[in-house]
Every structure is written in structure tokens, then in C-alpha cells.
Design an enzyme around this catalytic site. Structure first.
Site, PDB file in Angstrom:
ATOM      1  N   GLU A 116      -3.291   8.133  -0.832  1.00 10.96           N
ATOM      2  CA  GLU A 116      -2.786   7.216  -1.866  1.00 10.96           C
ATOM      3  C   GLU A 116      -3.912   6.611  -2.700  1.00 10.96           C
ATOM      4  O   GLU A 116      -3.878   5.446  -3.100  1.00 10.96           O
ATOM      5  CB  GLU A 116      -1.916   6.130  -1.219  1.00 10.96           C
ATOM      6  CG  GLU A 116      -0.696   6.721  -0.523  1.00 10.96           C
ATOM      7  CD  GLU A 116       0.093   5.709   0.295  1.00 10.96           C
ATOM      8  OE1 GLU A 116      -0.118   4.493   0.116  1.00 10.96           O
ATOM      9  OE2 GLU A 116       0.916   6.145   1.135  1.00 10.96           O
ATOM     10  N   GLU A 125       4.086  11.761   3.341  1.00 10.70           N
ATOM     11  CA  GLU A 125       4.608  10.500   3.879  1.00 10.70           C
ATOM     12  C   GLU A 125       5.816  10.120   3.043  1.00 10.70           C
ATOM     13  O   GLU A 125       5.708  10.027   1.821  1.00 10.70           O
ATOM     14  CB  GLU A 125       3.545   9.396   3.816  1.00 10.70           C
ATOM     15  CG  GLU A 125       4.004   8.063   4.379  1.00 10.70           C
ATOM     16  CD  GLU A 125       2.904   6.993   4.312  1.00 10.70           C
ATOM     17  OE1 GLU A 125       1.706   7.360   4.426  1.00 10.70           O
ATOM     18  OE2 GLU A 125       3.228   5.811   4.127  1.00 10.70           O
TER      19      GLU A 125
END
Length: 361
Positions: A192, A291
Site C-alpha cells: 500500500e 488483501e
């Protein structure tokens, strides 16, 4: 019935490829040329999953943070809810919010014993890291840093660089334990990065910082070279995972020589509207939802819509890893539809202790 002997398992850590038109015509190898035979076989196998008509998307679940929250509870809850265990089970080695006197105490790999057992009984482990911030003595994983601080972290002669190196050494010790057991690992460092919430990522919402992006690439490559060249961790399958809800998903890509799988960390209300699939698949690597979870933790999300979206809009997907707690499929709707879909491949359908399931039916 599937033939199950395209890849034979001859020792605890050695796969040998048998004659196979699909394998010989187009073998997909890990970026590490010295990868263990087990890891090479696993990488080639998962890269060819989209060739199947069914059993083509590995299921996954997050088991928690090592020492702190990791357990088999999430897997067992999914088993009770769906009748299936996830093909992939995830553990996070680093609890970067902790502030012990020694920054390396934020790192723990005691989940390894469960991950080794999971591999030996037909699953695959995944490792991620919420790294403590080396700009501080510990903790602060969500504290933003300047680009000059970033440069200090990259320099092993500085106090910041020494803290990073100490954490990497302890992480590598854990990964080495898995290597010595012949266990391939889906390894997802520095995830991320296009978001503004981790120290290694951007500092402002959707504001492109070319210097920051270059520093991230150096950090990722530093970790790759340390793990691969210095520590000889030949069991890693390297996963690049930007956030779906931010821009610049491919800008941070460290290069095709450093990444085996590209993916998206995606929290969403509408599975049909996840952004970034085309951008990531254009990098010509196997694609995964690295995810996933619903945006709202109220138990109302229907995971059946997610597997349907994979089938209709994201068909190159080779695996998904659902987060736990309130994001878990077991805590929402449609878990059974997700894990029992004809496209979904669960634990025991990866390999049966003797062979991987075939590249094609």
C-alpha cells in the site's frame, strides 16, 4: 477427475517437473534464478491457474500478527462457516505500532510453526510486515517522514539505517526457518505504498512525489537484494501490492526483475468497481487480490459478489487473501458462496502431499 501428477513431490523440499506440454512450452519462473525447486514449481503452477476452467483462484485468509494476534482461529472459523480451509494462510511478522526499547522486538516469527504445518498439510503461507519506522527507535509505523529521513533509512551507516537492517535481519531469520523446511512463501513487503498511511508511502492524499517514488523503489530493491543475495532466501515469491483506492498503482513498481506477482489491496463496497486491475495486469505478471475486505465492518457485505466479480471482470486473478476480524468472510454474508464457488481452490486442492494439482485440466 483431475490428473494430479504433473509435478511430483519427491522430498520434503523438492519438486521435479514431469513432461507436460503446458510446462515445457511456457514455464514461468520466479525472478530469483536460484529459487528452490519447490518455489520454482509453485510459481509456474500458480501462473498457469488462469488456464483452468475451474479450481483456478486460490482462496486465502489472514491469521493475524505473529505473537500478538496470530492463531488458526480465522482458518477454523472459515472451516466452520464454509466447510473449507483457505489455500493461503497469512501471517504478519512486524507489529510496527509497538514501542519497545529494541526496535527488533517489534518483529516476531513464532507463527512459523503453524505455517510449516499448513504447508505440509496442503496450504501455502503468506508473509507481510507492518514495519516499525526506522526514523524512530521503535513504533511509529504510521508516522510520516520526510524524503531526507527516507534517505537516512536507506543508508546502512546511519542510526536509522542500522535500525532497518536489524529488523530485516530478524525477518530474514524467520524466512530462513521456512526455507530450511522447504516451504515456499508469498512474500509481500512494503504494501500500500501509494497510500499516505505508512511511513514508506506517500505523505499526501493522491499527490505524486517522484522523489518519494524513487526512494520507495530503492528500499524495495534493497530488501530484495538483502533477502536474495545476502541471505540466500530462495523460497520467496515476491508480491507487489499497491492500494486499489489510490492512484499511482504502477508508478512505484520496482521493476520486473524484483516482482513475481502484482496485486491490489482492496477494501470496497462494490466488487464490480475495484480500480486498478487493467493497470496492474498490464505489467505482465500474475495478478492477485493481495488483501481484501468490505469498506464497512457491519457484517452486511456479500462475498458472493466478490467471486462473481472475479469471474466476470478480473478473470486473471490467481488468488485472494481476505482480512480477518470484521472484514472476514465469516463475519459477513456469502462466505460459503465464495469458498465453494467452482472457480475457488482451497487447502488440499493445491497439493495433496505428493503432487501439485495440474497446470491445466
Amino acid at each position: 477427475m483431475m490428473k494430479r501428477h504433473i509435478i511430483s513431490f519427491v522430498t520434503a523440499s523438492l519438486f521435479i517437473l514431469a513432461a507436460s506440454p503446458a510446462a515445457s512450452a511456457h514455464t514461468v519462473s520466479p525472478v530469483n534464478p536460484n529459487a528452490q525447486p519447490t518455489t520454482k514449481a509453485t510459481m509456474n503452477w500458480l501462473a498457469h491457474l488462469p488456464n483452468r476452467s475451474e479450481n483456478r483462484v486460490m482462496s486465502g485468509a489472514f491469521g493475524g500478527y505473529s505473537l500478538d494476534t496470530f492463531s488458526m482461529a480465522e482458518a477454523n472459523q472459515l472451516k466452520n462457516t464454509t466447510g473449507q480451509l483457505p489455500a493461503i494462510y497469512g501471517c504478519d511478522y512486524a507489529r510496527g505500532w509497538l514501542e519497545p526499547a529494541d526496535i527488533t522486538d517489534t518483529v516476531d516469527h513464532s507463527c512459523n510453526s503453524d505455517l510449516i504445518s499448513y504447508w505440509k498439510s496442503g496450504g501455502i503461507p503468506q508473509i507481510s510486515m507492518h514495519l516499525a519506522n526506522p526514523a524512530f527507535t521503535s513504533g511509529h509505523y504510521k508516522t510520516q517522514i520526510s524524503n531526507s529521513q527516507y534517505q537516512h533509512i536507506l543508508d546502512s551507516s546511519t542510526a536509522e539505517g542500522k535500525r532497518l537492517d536489524a529488523m530485516l535481519e530478524k525477518i530474514a531469520d524467520g524466512l530462513e526457518e521456512l526455507k530450511n523446511e522447504g516451504v515456499p512463501v508469498l512474500f509481500r513487503p512494503l504494501h500500500e505504498m501509494n497510500g499516505e498511511w505508512f511511513w514508506w508511502g506517500l505523505t499526501e492524499y493522491n499527490q505524486k512525489d517522484s522523489e518519494r517514488i524513487a526512494l520507495y523503489k530503492q528500499l524495495y530493491q534493497k530488501i530484495y537484494h538483502y533477502m536474495t543475495n545476502e541471505r540466500g532466501l530462495d523460497n520467496l515469491i515476491w508480491v507487489y501490492a499497491p492500494d486499489a483506492n489510490r492512484d499511482f498503482k504502477a508508478d512505484f513498481y520496482p521493476g520486473s526483475s524484483y516482482v513475481d506477482i502484482v496485486g491490489l489491496d482492496a477494501y470496497f463496497a462494490d466488487a464490480d468497481s475495484i480500480q486498478g486491475y487493467e493497470e496492474l495486469t498490464s505489467l505482465d505478471k500474475p495478478f492477485a487480490f493481495t488483501e481484501v475486505g468490505p469498506q464497512e465492518m457491519n457484517g452486511s457485505f456479500d462475498y458472493a459478489s466478490f467471486i462473481n466479480a472475479i469471474r466476470q471482470k478480473y478473470p486473471k486473478t490467481v488468488y485472494f487473501l481476505a482480512w480477518n476480524d470484521g472484514w472476514s468472510p465469516a463475519a459477513n454474508k456469502g462466505a460459503s458462496s465464495l469458498y465453494n464457488n467452482s472457480w475457488t481452490l482451497n487447502k488440499g486442492e493445491v497439493w495433496d502431499g505428493d503432487s501439485l494439482t495440474p497446470v491445466v485440466e
